[in-house]
Design an enzyme around this catalytic site. Structure first.
Site, PDB file in Angstrom:
ATOM      1  N   GLY A  13       0.766  -1.183  -0.129  1.00 40.08           N
ATOM      2  CA  GLY A  13       0.319  -0.430  -0.125  1.00 40.08           C
ATOM      3  C   GLY A  13       0.356   1.365   0.087  1.00 40.08           C
ATOM      4  O   GLY A  13       1.244   1.958   0.310  1.00 40.08           O
ATOM      5  N   SER A 149      -3.017  -0.123  14.264  1.00 37.12           N
ATOM      6  CA  SER A 149      -3.645   1.386  15.161  1.00 37.12           C
ATOM      7  C   SER A 149      -4.048   1.368  16.349  1.00 37.12           C
ATOM      8  O   SER A 149      -4.248   0.195  17.196  1.00 37.12           O
ATOM      9  CB  SER A 149      -5.332   0.938  13.974  1.00 37.12           C
ATOM     10  OG  SER A 149      -5.918   1.912  14.468  1.00 37.12           O
ATOM     11  N   TYR A 162     -12.801  -3.333  11.186  1.00 38.61           N
ATOM     12  CA  TYR A 162     -11.195  -2.922  11.282  1.00 38.61           C
ATOM     13  C   TYR A 162     -11.135  -2.716  12.780  1.00 38.61           C
ATOM     14  O   TYR A 162      -9.240  -3.529  12.350  1.00 38.61           O
ATOM     15  CB  TYR A 162     -11.497  -0.914  11.075  1.00 38.61           C
ATOM     16  CG  TYR A 162     -10.167  -0.486  11.012  1.00 38.61           C
ATOM     17  CD1 TYR A 162      -9.797  -0.579   9.709  1.00 38.61           C
ATOM     18  CD2 TYR A 162      -9.313   0.599  12.008  1.00 38.61           C
ATOM     19  CE1 TYR A 162      -8.259  -0.009   9.793  1.00 38.61           C
ATOM     20  CE2 TYR A 162      -8.398   1.271  11.683  1.00 38.61           C
ATOM     21  CZ  TYR A 162      -7.953   0.971  10.634  1.00 38.61           C
ATOM     22  OH  TYR A 162      -6.730   2.211  10.192  1.00 38.61           O
ATOM     23  N   LYS A 166      -6.979  -4.666  13.282  1.00 35.90           N
ATOM     24  CA  LYS A 166      -5.466  -4.217  13.699  1.00 35.90           C
ATOM     25  C   LYS A 166      -5.577  -4.943  15.062  1.00 35.90           C
ATOM     26  O   LYS A 166      -3.922  -4.929  15.462  1.00 35.90           O
ATOM     27  CB  LYS A 166      -6.067  -3.012  13.992  1.00 35.90           C
ATOM     28  CG  LYS A 166      -6.702  -2.095  12.645  1.00 35.90           C
ATOM     29  CD  LYS A 166      -5.066  -2.698  11.870  1.00 35.90           C
ATOM     30  CE  LYS A 166      -5.220  -1.376  10.389  1.00 35.90           C
ATOM     31  NZ  LYS A 166      -3.907  -1.751   9.835  1.00 35.90           N
TER      32      LYS A 166
HETATM   33  P1  NAP Z   1      -4.819   5.380   2.644  1.00 36.11           P
HETATM   34  O1  NAP Z   1      -4.802   7.164   2.023  1.00 36.11           O
HETATM   35  O2  NAP Z   1      -6.240   5.493   2.126  1.00 36.11           O
HETATM   36  O3  NAP Z   1      -4.350   4.333   1.560  1.00 36.11           O
HETATM   37  C1  NAP Z   1      -3.607   2.774   1.971  1.00 36.11           C
HETATM   38  C2  NAP Z   1      -3.080   2.742   0.665  1.00 36.11           C
HETATM   39  O4  NAP Z   1      -3.292   0.609   0.837  1.00 36.11           O
HETATM   40  C3  NAP Z   1      -3.232   2.673  -0.229  1.00 36.11           C
HETATM   41  O5  NAP Z   1      -1.755   3.025  -1.551  1.00 36.11           O
HETATM   42  C4  NAP Z   1      -3.867   1.535  -1.324  1.00 36.11           C
HETATM   43  O6  NAP Z   1      -3.651   1.609  -2.656  1.00 36.11           O
HETATM   44  C5  NAP Z   1      -3.245   0.677  -0.524  1.00 36.11           C
HETATM   45  N1  NAP Z   1      -4.245  -0.684  -1.150  1.00 36.11           N
HETATM   46  C6  NAP Z   1      -6.013  -0.450  -0.419  1.00 36.11           C
HETATM   47  N2  NAP Z   1      -5.844  -1.770   0.157  1.00 36.11           N
HETATM   48  C7  NAP Z   1      -4.972  -2.366  -0.682  1.00 36.11           C
HETATM   49  C8  NAP Z   1      -5.167  -4.595  -1.415  1.00 36.11           C
HETATM   50  N3  NAP Z   1      -6.081  -5.245  -1.560  1.00 36.11           N
HETATM   51  N4  NAP Z   1      -3.542  -4.193  -1.924  1.00 36.11           N
HETATM   52  C9  NAP Z   1      -3.000  -3.921  -2.006  1.00 36.11           C
HETATM   53  N5  NAP Z   1      -2.576  -2.061  -1.558  1.00 36.11           N
HETATM   54  C10 NAP Z   1      -3.763  -2.066  -0.935  1.00 36.11           C
HETATM   55  O7  NAP Z   1      -4.600   4.157   4.253  1.00 36.11           O
HETATM   56  P2  NAP Z   1      -4.120   5.430   4.932  1.00 36.11           P
HETATM   57  O8  NAP Z   1      -4.594   6.000   6.274  1.00 36.11           O
HETATM   58  O9  NAP Z   1      -2.268   5.917   5.044  1.00 36.11           O
HETATM   59  O10 NAP Z   1      -3.284   4.030   6.061  1.00 36.11           O
HETATM   60  C11 NAP Z   1      -2.265   2.775   5.774  1.00 36.11           C
HETATM   61  C12 NAP Z   1      -2.555   2.242   7.042  1.00 36.11           C
HETATM   62  O11 NAP Z   1      -2.173   2.875   8.396  1.00 36.11           O
HETATM   63  C13 NAP Z   1      -3.671   1.289   7.001  1.00 36.11           C
HETATM   64  O12 NAP Z   1      -2.941  -0.015   7.696  1.00 36.11           O
HETATM   65  C14 NAP Z   1      -4.452   2.073   8.344  1.00 36.11           C
HETATM   66  O13 NAP Z   1      -5.177   0.709   9.184  1.00 36.11           O
HETATM   67  C15 NAP Z   1      -2.940   2.236   8.938  1.00 36.11           C
HETATM   68  N6  NAP Z   1      -3.973   3.802   9.794  1.00 36.11           N
HETATM   69  C16 NAP Z   1      -4.212   4.853   9.476  1.00 36.11           C
HETATM   70  C17 NAP Z   1      -5.034   5.736   9.987  1.00 36.11           C
HETATM   71  C18 NAP Z   1      -4.941   7.145   9.843  1.00 36.11           C
HETATM   72  O14 NAP Z   1      -5.743   7.904  10.531  1.00 36.11           O
HETATM   73  N7  NAP Z   1      -5.019   7.462   8.865  1.00 36.11           N
HETATM   74  C19 NAP Z   1      -4.883   5.435  12.014  1.00 36.11           C
HETATM   75  C20 NAP Z   1      -4.407   4.280  11.921  1.00 36.11           C
HETATM   76  C21 NAP Z   1      -3.692   3.252  11.301  1.00 36.11           C
HETATM   77  P3  NAP Z   1      -4.347   2.443  -3.958  1.00 36.11           P
HETATM   78  O15 NAP Z   1      -4.023   3.376  -3.764  1.00 36.11           O
HETATM   79  O16 NAP Z   1      -4.361   1.239  -4.979  1.00 36.11           O
HETATM   80  O17 NAP Z   1      -5.904   2.320  -3.600  1.00 36.11           O
END
Ligand code: NAP
Length: 254
Positions: A13, A149, A162, A166
């Site tokens: 991702g 998370s 979710y 996590k």
């Molecule tokens: P994001 O902006 O939605 O980006 C998600 C990334 O994962 C994108 O590159 C997406 O690719 C890729 N992805 C989604 N489904 C996939 C699949 N089936 N196979 C391969 N790649 C896939 O998310 P983010 O906020 O950066 O989050 C990244 C991680 O941090 C996640 O695990 C999330 O749960 C965790 N997290 C985030 C937060 C927050 O506040 N943002 C907090 C706690 C934890 P595409 O571009 O192709 O969609």
């Protein structure tokens, strides 16, 4: 095999958000960063985002390869890692970052919403860890970093799927850490709090304000804040850490 590559890094991702920041943070001369991305839908937007990550990584003097592959699909994961091995012949760092949300109150949650999130957020890391760890154990070295998370520890209404994924990744981290420790492979998790990315952009202003009010440091986190912790865990300085969960939440969890 590219002889000049000293370190092969795999980030799932990596096209956007936290994953892109991690690719950037781990990019340095002598490193080849492989990342995947996958969302059925706007393929053109995805390719543009992936190209941007590649450019950012290459600007640091590293090599970059972005591959469209679903972490929840065993065959696609195998093909992804095959390309890593054919290019570099090793895997030094695996960051399981890809994640999705399909929020709904538990009472209304559809089976598909449950399955989709568990498949990407928990089965995906399982598949990637299984392949990468075989290589790392043979090398007798390697770093696995899973993005969990804060909600996996404290729970969150409307996110049962979710949160379960996590919490599961934290258990997976601790078990893998125990299984691989004797082979020189460390496994840790980073648990972000509220980070500004596309994932949180879709939340209402009311929810965002409520989140901000709970953060002692008084601001939302950035992808770079999370990437800095991942960079540390991937570094030599973290050699004596395994099975840990590092919270990057501005003090939201303490
Ligand atoms: P994001 O902006 O939605 O980006 C998600 C990334 O994962 C994108 O590159 C997406 O690719 C890729 N992805 C989604 N489904 C996939 C699949 N089936 N196979 C391969 N790649 C896939 O998310 P983010 O906020 O950066 O989050 C990244 C991680 O941090 C996640 O695990 C999330 O749960 C965790 N997290 C985030 C937060 C927050 O506040 N943002 C907090 C706690 C934890 P595409 O571009 O192709 O969609």
């Amino acid at each position: 095999m590219a002889a000049e590559i000293e370190r092969a890094v795999v980030v799932t991702g990596g096209s956007r958000g936290i994953g892109r920041a991690i690719c950037q943070a781990l990019a340095e001369a002598g490193t080849h960063v492989f990342f995947n991305y996958y969302t059925p839908g706007d393929r053109e937007a995805e390719e543009t985002a992936a190209a941007e990550t590649r450019e950012l990584v290459e600007a640091s003097g590293a090599k970059a390869t972005g591959i469209w592959a679903n972490v929840a699909d065993k065959e696609q994961v195998e093909t992804f890692f095959k390309q890593v091995m054919e290019t570099c012949g090793r895997i030094d760092v695996l960051v399981n970052n890809a994640g999705i949300t399909r929020d709904n109150l538990l009472v209304r949650m559809k089976e598909k919403e449950w399955d989709d999130v568990l498949e990407v957020n928990l089965k995906g890391p399982f598949l990637c860890i299984q392949i990468a760890s075989r290589v790392m154990m043979k090398q007798r070295s390697g770093r696995i970093i899973n993005i969990a998370s804060i909600v996996g520890v404290v729970g969150n209404p409307g996110q049962a799927n979710y949160v379960a994924s996590k919490a599961g990744i934290i258990g997976l981290t601790k078990t893998a850490a125990r299984e691989y420790a004797s082979r020189g492979v460390t496994v840790n998790a980073v648990a972000p709090g509220f980070i500004e990315t596309d994932m949180t952009a879709k939340l209402s202003q009311k929810v965002k304000a409520a989140m901000l009010a709970q953060i002692p440091l008084g601001r939302a986190g950035t992808p770079a804040d999370v990437a800095a912790a991942v960079k540390f865990l991937a570094s030599e300085d973290a050699a004596y850490l395994t099975g840990q969960v590092i919270h990057v939440s501005g003090g939201m969890y303490m």
